[in-house]
Scaffold this motif. Structure first.
Motif, PDB file in Angstrom:
ATOM      1  N   ILE A   1      95.148 -13.635  38.110  1.00 38.70           N
ATOM      2  CA  ILE A   1      94.558 -13.657  36.771  1.00 38.70           C
ATOM      3  C   ILE A   1      95.694 -13.984  35.800  1.00 38.70           C
ATOM      4  N   ASP A   2      95.407 -14.796  34.802  1.00 44.81           N
ATOM      5  CA  ASP A   2      96.434 -15.125  33.814  1.00 44.81           C
ATOM      6  C   ASP A   2      96.929 -13.836  33.151  1.00 44.81           C
ATOM      7  N   PRO A   3      98.218 -13.489  33.346  1.00 44.08           N
ATOM      8  CA  PRO A   3      98.712 -12.220  32.797  1.00 44.08           C
ATOM      9  C   PRO A   3      98.597 -12.137  31.284  1.00 44.08           C
ATOM     10  N   ALA A   4      98.511 -13.283  30.617  1.00 41.81           N
ATOM     11  CA  ALA A   4      98.436 -13.267  29.157  1.00 41.81           C
ATOM     12  C   ALA A   4      97.128 -12.656  28.664  1.00 41.81           C
ATOM     13  N   VAL A   5      96.142 -12.527  29.570  1.00 40.41           N
ATOM     14  CA  VAL A   5      94.867 -11.924  29.174  1.00 40.41           C
ATOM     15  C   VAL A   5      95.063 -10.451  28.813  1.00 40.41           C
ATOM     16  N   ALA A   6      96.054  -9.804  29.458  1.00 38.54           N
ATOM     17  CA  ALA A   6      96.374  -8.419  29.109  1.00 38.54           C
ATOM     18  C   ALA A   6      97.061  -8.425  27.761  1.00 38.54           C
ATOM     19  N   SER A   7      96.249  -8.476  26.698  1.00 34.64           N
ATOM     20  CA  SER A   7      96.800  -8.661  25.365  1.00 34.64           C
ATOM     21  C   SER A   7      97.461  -7.398  24.845  1.00 34.64           C
ATOM     22  N   GLY A   8      98.188  -7.556  23.760  1.00 35.76           N
ATOM     23  CA  GLY A   8      98.807  -6.418  23.089  1.00 35.76           C
ATOM     24  C   GLY A   8      97.798  -5.322  22.750  1.00 35.76           C
ATOM     25  N   PRO A   9      96.691  -5.668  22.035  1.00 38.19           N
ATOM     26  CA  PRO A   9      95.713  -4.631  21.707  1.00 38.19           C
ATOM     27  C   PRO A   9      95.158  -3.928  22.944  1.00 38.19           C
ATOM     28  N   PHE A  10      94.958  -4.667  24.029  1.00 39.71           N
ATOM     29  CA  PHE A  10      94.420  -4.064  25.241  1.00 39.71           C
ATOM     30  C   PHE A  10      95.387  -3.027  25.806  1.00 39.71           C
ATOM     31  N   ILE A  11      96.641  -3.441  25.978  1.00 41.70           N
ATOM     32  CA  ILE A  11      97.634  -2.517  26.542  1.00 41.70           C
ATOM     33  C   ILE A  11      97.862  -1.346  25.572  1.00 41.70           C
ATOM     34  N   THR A  12      97.772  -1.635  24.261  1.00 43.50           N
ATOM     35  CA  THR A  12      97.937  -0.572  23.275  1.00 43.50           C
ATOM     36  C   THR A  12      96.843   0.484  23.425  1.00 43.50           C
ATOM     37  N   THR A  13      95.618   0.014  23.607  1.00 38.19           N
ATOM     38  CA  THR A  13      94.502   0.956  23.706  1.00 38.19           C
ATOM     39  C   THR A  13      94.561   1.748  25.010  1.00 38.19           C
ATOM     40  N   ILE A  14      94.916   1.074  26.106  1.00 34.12           N
ATOM     41  CA  ILE A  14      95.093   1.759  27.391  1.00 34.12           C
ATOM     42  C   ILE A  14      96.186   2.827  27.250  1.00 34.12           C
ATOM     43  N   ASN A  15      97.259   2.467  26.583  1.00 36.18           N
ATOM     44  CA  ASN A  15      98.369   3.401  26.424  1.00 36.18           C
ATOM     45  C   ASN A  15      98.030   4.545  25.477  1.00 36.18           C
ATOM     46  N   ASP A  16      97.151   4.285  24.483  1.00 31.45           N
ATOM     47  CA  ASP A  16      96.637   5.364  23.635  1.00 31.45           C
ATOM     48  C   ASP A  16      96.036   6.435  24.526  1.00 31.45           C
ATOM     49  N   LEU A  17      95.205   5.964  25.425  1.00 32.26           N
ATOM     50  CA  LEU A  17      94.465   6.854  26.315  1.00 32.26           C
ATOM     51  C   LEU A  17      95.424   7.664  27.191  1.00 32.26           C
ATOM     52  N   ILE A  18      96.348   6.967  27.827  1.00 31.96           N
ATOM     53  CA  ILE A  18      97.309   7.641  28.708  1.00 31.96           C
ATOM     54  C   ILE A  18      98.110   8.679  27.931  1.00 31.96           C
ATOM     55  N   SER A  19      98.563   8.290  26.741  1.00 32.35           N
ATOM     56  CA  SER A  19      99.443   9.179  25.982  1.00 32.35           C
ATOM     57  C   SER A  19      98.701  10.445  25.527  1.00 32.35           C
TER      58      SER A  19
END
Lengths: 438, 438
Positions: free
Chosen positions: B403-421
């Motif tokens: 999968i094109d890694p660029a699809v994992a956008s900043g907002p996406f990783i930010t929201t995932i990391n919100d959850l983890i944190s």
């Protein structure tokens, strides 16, 4: 590498493309490099150094391993623009000492180029172009071209200059080849030649080269004197550099080249940003602290903090990227600035209304509290409008103040929008408290 | 534009660079365009359409205004790769009908090129190259070159092919010009010619062109038959496109070209992302909901939610950008993958420790509660390590799954990391609750 196979290695290396030679060379140890200097001529090393991709500090290291006169000859054999790029990585004293022992002509050319400011057309141009006069014939132009071809960086355009070295026209090699030998240059030259000013930003040069599909562009001073040319291969490097730069700035990393660097070097580049953002985050925390009374009464408010702050950050980053990109490509100028702001406001209203309604429904179904749903939904609505506008306004403002708008990175705008969204959310909650406490 | 000045306008326009003609043309109204079709030949319109930058839907509109046979002649006069780019914007029926009325040779060339998949070397190559045989002399090669120059897209490299059309070597026009007329091509050709496979990714082609400073690259099939060439001007467009694509994906906008679009079009592009992120945000909210008991007891915990979630998002975006860029430039491959992960883990430990200590001190000074300080500080420490790793791992994993890694956008990783944190923060708070409630 041993002494015995050195001759063979040398021959094999020289058959490769200079880029591959440079890649091989940059992976050698200090001892191995010394052997290379011994077996390669300064001219051969010049080709390698024109194509090498190493860290700034390594230039100094590699050069210090060679004999100064070897370096001087190597620099003279390099294209002037590449020699200047290399010298720009050294300190001024070293540059001066190499220039002193270089032969006069090459030293003067390089000295002239060293004066131009970084990121301008002047800093990436080269002086190895081919110029002719308009009263010459195609035949004599071709003779000049043949004579200068080994030295010129691009032979695919020949520039026509007048007695004062003013740029008067241009002819492509393609046109020269298909035209009769006795034709005068003045008859076939294109006199509305596009040029760039020596102080023009390199990004602007890249844009022209891309739009007009040129292989080289002449560089002139304000009186239209021909100073040099910029070739397409240098523009490709500029484009790659600028793209990587914009990208890393959007992500809040000051510099990208670091895959082979250790964690300490990486942390050093990212920490400054993180610490600034940490203090901005503390500001947000202190704002929530002000609303402790509200929170104490309606503890469930805390549940939606990351949602609202997150959405503000996301929409802000989107608007930021569009604005920064628009400024970089030149699509956003003075007239379209107001249009962009209005557009972003409209976009904020549409996305805010959609997400707001969605949130009201989801919260109502989930928590069974319509007032809480409305509070969160309206907070999302207002937040999305304000955050979208902030995402567009901050880079526009920075651009107006002549600050590179790319400095307003995604993390920065996200953190600012966190703060704004918390203010909106808790402000609304406090104002309409009596609906929430029942 | 009036009937009277049309001749004059035509002459003035034709003196401009085709890019400027195209820019002028694209701003005209429908009535004005119809006049242009009337006064311009299909060949002149071909030049305009080779340089035009308009929206996908406009191609169909503009072409439908012309007579089909006019379009057919125009397409035949265009460089094959540009004609294919244009036809790719139309629906299949229209393409078929234009191809039927085109002259056979040009139609066949275009049909062949239409088969190649988007974003491959085949899709951007052109078939208008110059090929010679190795038993020819420089003189005869120059004759062929002069004859084909008006039609060839690049004349600066001449390719040498054998009887089966297999690529055997390459000579630059520069070498041809400085060599004696009677020399055989076999003596001066470069036989270790670099080529790209027809199915190669266009980004990979761009990388080769950038590294080796070529002005054109030959495209071959798996048996080394010469199929076409890719010229540097097309690669510049590819680079600009890919850079803009990576940039917009990092920001979570599906597409960039929209400064002149209305808010509805912009909202349509951003909403899908925002809605996905909204539901991820809801998930985070529901996690905090699970910890309502903890929150009720220690309401002050809510104060630091945006700080912790924000820091997780910021560091994740940094790591993401470095990883995505590394994958895109080819710096991150199988061997360096483990190294990158280790490096990011190390970076997370260093930034986490630094920010963690800072937070402990600030919270202690501010709130006077060392236990709260330690809780928030340690949450930041763990969060930064995990979020940095997540930022690097997600694109690496996507790359592995093709999968094109660029699809994992900043907002996406930010929201995932919100959850983890949030999980880390409230998990720790609940576990060490008795230190906080005193």
């Amino acid at each position: 590498i041993t002494e015995d196979n050195m001759e063979e290695l040398r021959n094999q290396l020289l058959e490769l493309h200079p880029y591959d030679q440079a890649k091989f060379f940059s992976k050698l140890s200090k001892v191995e490099r010394t052997q290379i200097y011994h077996y390669f001529s300064p001219e051969e090393m010049a080709l390698i150094f024109e194509n090498i991709e190493i860290d700034e500090t390594e230039y100094e290291e590699f050069l210090s391993e060679m004999h100064p006169s070897f370096v001087a000859t190597m620099l003279s054999s390099m294209y002037a623009d590449d020699a200047v790029d290399l010298l720009n990585e050294l300190d001024k004293e070293q540059v001066a000492s190499y220039l002193t022992i270089m032969e006069d002509g090459a030293a003067r050319e390089i000295k002239d180029l060293l004066h131009y400011e970084e990121y301008t057309a002047g800093s990436i141009m080269t002086t190895e172009y081919i110029a002719i006069k308009e009263y010459q014939t195609v035949r004599s132009a071709m003779q000049i071209l043949k004579a200068e071809a080994p030295r010129a960086e691009s032979i695919y355009y020949v520039y026509v200059i007048d007695e004062d070295k003013r740029l008067a026209g241009v002819i492509s090699l393609r046109d020269l080849i298909v035209t009769e030998d006795d034709t005068f240059i003045s008859e076939i030259m294109y006199d509305r030649v596009m040029s760039v000013s020596v102080s023009e930003d390199q990004e602007e040069v890249a844009r022209k080269m891309k739009d007009y599909n040129f292989l080289a562009l002449p560089v002139v001073d304000f009186q239209n004197h021909l100073l040099g040319i910029i070739t397409v291969d240098d523009i490709i490097d500029v484009m790659a550099e600028e793209a990587s730069d914009d990208y890393s700035k959007l992500a809040g990393v000051s510099d990208m080249d670091g895959i082979d660097k250790g964690p300490l070097a990486a942390a050093k580049k990212r920490l400054p940003w993180l610490v600034i953002l940490l203090f901005l985050g503390m500001l947000t925390a202190s704002i929530i602290g002000r609303f402790e009374a509200t929170l104490d009464q309606v503890a469930i408010l805390a549940v939606f903090i990351p949602l609202i702050a997150g959405m503000a950050g996301n929409t802000g980053t989107q608007a930021l990227a569009v604005a920064v990109r628009g400024i970089a490509t030149g699509d956003v100028d003075k007239e379209s600035r107001a249009k962009l702001i209005l557009r972003e406001a409209g976009t904020g209203v549409i996305t805010g209304t959609s997400c707001g309604f969605l949130v009201i429904m989801v919260v109502y179904v989930w928590k069974g509290d319509i007032y809480l749903g409305i509070l969160v939904g309206i907070s999302i609505l207002i937040t999305l409008i304000v955050a979208t506008l902030a995402g567009a306004l901050v880079p526009l403002l920075m651009h107006k103040l002549n600050i590179d708008p790319a400095v307003a990175s995604g993390p920065f705008i996200t953190t600012i929008n966190d703060l704004i969204s918390i203010l909106i959310y808790f402000g609304l909650a406090t104002a309409f408290m009596h609906y929430l406490v029942q």
